[in-house]
Scaffold this motif. Structure first.
Motif: not given
Length: 120
Positions: A44-45, A48-53, A73-79, A81-85
């Motif tokens: 998942e990390r 998220a990194s690939a999506s952000a890049k 990306c801040r995986p610590s704030d994920s919930n 819903n499948g999205l991370v900041t």
């Protein structure tokens, strides 16, 4: 100074005990916060990194084709819903860069980034 008397002292003691009983310990507060967070797996990390890049490091046509840069990306704030900041720099037409925040997917069904932390 006026004395409170036994009834006044009893009232203060009861209020003090009630106030202490409602306060959470630091450990309880941390547990409560962690219960609301979804810890990302390695896959998942990476997603998220690939999506952000893909979002930040694309060629931005309004800025003459310059590329942006992913900060983190801040995986610590994920919930759940499948999205991370995530945050990164996006080139602007005037030659500067603006730091912007996006919400990027970390599941196969949520590829890419959005300006809203919601799934439709």
């Amino acid at each position: 100074m006026k004395s409170l008397g036994p009834a006044g002292l009893l009232a203060i003691l009861v209020l003090a005990v009630v106030a202490c009983g409602k306060e959470q310990s630091s450990e309880d507060k941390v547990k409560e916060q962690l219960a609301a967070v979804h810890s990302l797996t390695v896959d998942e990390r990476n997603m998220a990194s690939a999506s952000a890049k893909n979002y930040y490091e694309q060629a931005w046509l309004p800025a003459g084709g310059k590329q942006g840069q992913l900060i983190s990306c801040r995986p610590s704030d994920s919930n759940f819903n499948g999205l991370v900041t995530c945050s990164g720099f996006v080139p602007q037409p005037n030659g500067t860069f603006a730091e912007i925040k996006r919400y990027c997917g970390y599941r196969a069904d949520l590829v890419g980034c959005s300006d809203k932390d919601e799934v439709k």
